[in-house]
Design an enzyme around this catalytic site. Structure first.
Site, short mmCIF file in Angstrom:
data_model
loop_
_atom_site.label_atom_id
_atom_site.label_comp_id
_atom_site.label_asym_id
_atom_site.label_seq_id
_atom_site.Cartn_x
_atom_site.Cartn_y
_atom_site.Cartn_z
N TRP A 185 0.86 -1.18 0.00
CA TRP A 185 0.00 0.00 0.00
C TRP A 185 0.90 1.23 0.00
O TRP A 185 1.90 1.28 0.72
CB TRP A 185 -0.92 0.05 1.22
CG TRP A 185 -1.66 1.36 1.31
CD1 TRP A 185 -2.77 1.71 0.62
CD2 TRP A 185 -1.28 2.50 2.10
NE1 TRP A 185 -3.13 3.01 0.93
CE2 TRP A 185 -2.23 3.51 1.83
CE3 TRP A 185 -0.24 2.77 3.00
CZ2 TRP A 185 -2.18 4.77 2.43
CZ3 TRP A 185 -0.18 4.01 3.59
CH2 TRP A 185 -1.15 5.00 3.32
N GLU A 226 -3.04 -2.99 -2.60
CA GLU A 226 -4.15 -2.39 -1.85
C GLU A 226 -4.48 -0.99 -2.34
O GLU A 226 -3.62 -0.12 -2.41
CB GLU A 226 -3.78 -2.34 -0.36
CG GLU A 226 -4.85 -1.72 0.51
CD GLU A 226 -4.45 -1.69 1.97
OE1 GLU A 226 -5.23 -1.17 2.80
OE2 GLU A 226 -3.35 -2.19 2.31
N LYS A 228 -6.98 2.66 -2.39
CA LYS A 228 -7.59 3.62 -1.47
C LYS A 228 -8.31 4.68 -2.30
O LYS A 228 -7.88 5.02 -3.41
CB LYS A 228 -6.53 4.26 -0.57
CG LYS A 228 -7.12 5.02 0.61
CD LYS A 228 -6.03 5.37 1.62
CE LYS A 228 -6.64 5.98 2.87
NZ LYS A 228 -5.63 6.25 3.91
N ASP A 259 -9.73 -3.02 1.65
CA ASP A 259 -9.79 -2.48 3.01
C ASP A 259 -11.16 -1.84 3.18
O ASP A 259 -11.55 -0.97 2.41
CB ASP A 259 -8.68 -1.46 3.22
CG ASP A 259 -8.59 -0.97 4.65
OD1 ASP A 259 -9.61 -0.46 5.17
OD2 ASP A 259 -7.50 -1.05 5.25
N HIS A 262 -11.40 1.97 2.89
CA HIS A 262 -10.74 2.64 1.78
C HIS A 262 -11.66 3.01 0.62
O HIS A 262 -11.19 3.27 -0.48
CB HIS A 262 -9.57 1.80 1.27
CG HIS A 262 -8.36 1.87 2.13
ND1 HIS A 262 -7.13 1.40 1.73
CD2 HIS A 262 -8.17 2.37 3.38
CE1 HIS A 262 -6.24 1.60 2.69
NE2 HIS A 262 -6.87 2.17 3.70
N HIS A 286 -8.71 -6.32 4.58
CA HIS A 286 -8.33 -5.56 5.76
C HIS A 286 -9.64 -5.10 6.39
O HIS A 286 -10.28 -4.18 5.90
CB HIS A 286 -7.45 -4.37 5.40
CG HIS A 286 -6.01 -4.73 5.26
ND1 HIS A 286 -5.02 -3.79 5.05
CD2 HIS A 286 -5.36 -5.92 5.34
CE1 HIS A 286 -3.84 -4.40 4.99
NE2 HIS A 286 -4.03 -5.68 5.15
N ASP A 294 -11.35 7.30 6.41
CA ASP A 294 -10.62 6.08 6.74
C ASP A 294 -9.95 6.24 8.10
O ASP A 294 -8.74 6.38 8.21
CB ASP A 294 -9.57 5.78 5.66
CG ASP A 294 -8.72 4.58 6.01
OD1 ASP A 294 -9.25 3.64 6.62
OD2 ASP A 294 -7.52 4.59 5.69
N ASP A 296 -10.11 4.10 10.69
CA ASP A 296 -9.63 2.84 11.26
C ASP A 296 -10.06 2.62 12.70
O ASP A 296 -9.24 2.45 13.59
CB ASP A 296 -8.10 2.78 11.15
CG ASP A 296 -7.64 2.68 9.71
OD1 ASP A 296 -7.97 1.70 9.06
OD2 ASP A 296 -6.96 3.61 9.24
N ASP A 326 -7.11 -4.13 10.28
CA ASP A 326 -6.34 -2.90 10.14
C ASP A 326 -7.07 -1.76 10.83
O ASP A 326 -7.97 -1.14 10.26
CB ASP A 326 -6.11 -2.57 8.66
CG ASP A 326 -5.15 -1.39 8.48
OD1 ASP A 326 -4.63 -0.89 9.50
OD2 ASP A 326 -4.92 -0.98 7.33
#
Length: 420
Positions: A185, A226, A228, A259, A262, A286, A294, A296, A326
């Site tokens: 990423w 990955e 985004k 993810d 993302h 993820h 994002d 997390d 993640d």
């Protein structure tokens, strides 16, 4: 096993059996699921190579909860505690900045020897390791670009770092007998609308082609890429978009990483799994929880997690999907964050396994949508929690919130003294 746990499980077992669901077989299947637990929750994404470096790449960890790991030994100690509260055998996901070495070494010169302490520990614990090059929080990423950088010297640095990361991943797989997933990423992108969207993507493609030129045994290492949508500092344009990596991954037989934080803030990834499964070598997840952006957050048992579990189970995708976590939260106990997120992810998969999948599919095939909806709704109240409690207790893991007592004791005896 406690009497109340056994009794609740026996009752649940009978209820599920009435619809052809064998809870014993379900738990055997759940036993095979390995969650890749991200090490960076334990120290707020600081790592050990450049401890004083400011976080960049759109990464922000909020909160000042005491007890963050300061050394690799402390981080492994904390991971052991978290793993003791999670049923099953799993994997640990490392970033390159978590090298455990006294040697001064930059990212492009990392070797397997700089992670040997992690390998030794993983062997002792019976764990697998996954890996990620760290393409952020470095002087060569200060302007927000790495593998797509216009400066060939900086681009070369990041290419060599990713090449080194793949070799380290292959070493993990060979040493531990469990395939390592090495995921790339990068944060590359612009804060405002660019004049040229194509050139950075051309450079990124060329960089990736060079990184993957060296053939590694897929038994030891699998590569993932990955995407985004946007991030802090790259709100207008991200080089490695979903479309870019989906095309690249399919064309070059790489795992495509989804993810859950993302994409658009209201966009779920569960519905993408069946489509990608038809065209890809495999999928890397993820699992995170976005909030506004994002950010997390710790994974909770929300609708998206339930849908992800359903898609994995209903489509028989667990064998070709690598499930990782993640998130990073420094506002709560970091070990508790690991435990909550991992247990919830497992519960989401278990809940899907305990649905009458064949009955649902048969009703749908026959156009009996009334039966489909009825079963879906009624099964929301079925006692999957009793099956989960049985699974935890059979693995010697605390049932329900009982694990919090152990975390609080560990916090008092181990975490708080780190800040004294």
């Amino acid at each position: 096993m406690r009497k109340e746990t056994a009794q609740s499980y026996d009752y649940a077992k009978q209820l599920y059996a009435a619809h052809g669901i064998d809870t014993e077989k379900v738990l055997q299947e759940l036993e095979k699921v390995k969650i890749s637990i991200h090490c960076w929750q334990g120290d707020d994404v600081r790592g050990f190579l450049f401890r004083d470096k400011e976080l960049t790449g759109g990464i922000s960890v909020t909160g000042q909860y005491p007890g963050a790991a300061q050394t690799a030994v402390q981080l492994r100690q904390d991971l052991e505690k978290a793993l003791s509260l999670i049923p099953g055998k799993h994997k640990i996901n490392l970033h390159a900045i978590y090298a455990d070495t006294e040697e001064e070494v930059d990212l492009d010169s990392l070797e397997p020897k700089h992670f040997q302490n992690w390998v030794n520990w993983a062997k002792e614990q019976g764990l697998g390791l996954d890996f990620n090059p760290t393409c952020f929080s470095h002087k060569n990423s200060s302007d927000g670009f790495t593998l797509s950088h216009s400066d060939p010297k900086i681009r070369r640095f990041w290419i060599e770092h990713c090449q080194a990361a793949r070799r380290i991943g292959a070493h993990f797989g060979e040493q531990l007998g469990q395939t390592c997933v090495t995921n790339i990423w990068i944060p590359d992108g612009y804060k405002d609308v660019p004049a040229d969207r194509l050139a950075p993507r051309q450079r990124l493609k060329a960089s990736l082609d060079e990184i993957f030129k060296e053939e590694l045994d897929p038994q030891y290492n699998l590569d993932a890429v990955e995407s985004k949508l946007f991030g802090i500092g790259s709100e207008a344009y991200v080089v490695g978009s979903h479309e870019f990596y989906m095309g690249y991954g399919i064309l070059n037989k790489k795992l495509i990483c989804l993810d859950s934080g993302h994409f658009h803030p209201t966009e779920g990834i569960a519905g993408k799994l069946s489509s990608l499964s038809l065209f890809t070598e495999g999928i890397l997840l993820h699992v995170s929880r976005p909030m506004r952006w994002d950010s997390d957050h710790v994974v909770t048992m929300d609708d998206e997690l339930v849908e992800i579990g359903r898609e994995l189970v209903r489509g028989n995708l667990l064998d070709k999907t690598h499930v990782g976590l993640d998130f990073f939260d420094a506002s709560i106990n970091r070990i508790a964050a690991w435990v909550i997120g991992t247990r919830n992810t497992l519960k989401g998969i278990l809940r899907a396994m305990l649905e009458p999948i064949e009955l649902l599919k048969a009703a749908e095939h026959e156009g009996d949508y009334t039966t489909r909806l009825t079963l879906l709704e009624e099964f929301k109240a079925y006692p999957f929690g009793a099956v989960w409690d049985y699974y935890c207790e059979s693995h010697g893991v605390p049932v329900r919130e009982e694990w919090l007592t152990e975390v609080k004791t560990y916090e008092k005896n181990v975490l708080l003294p780190r800040n004294s």
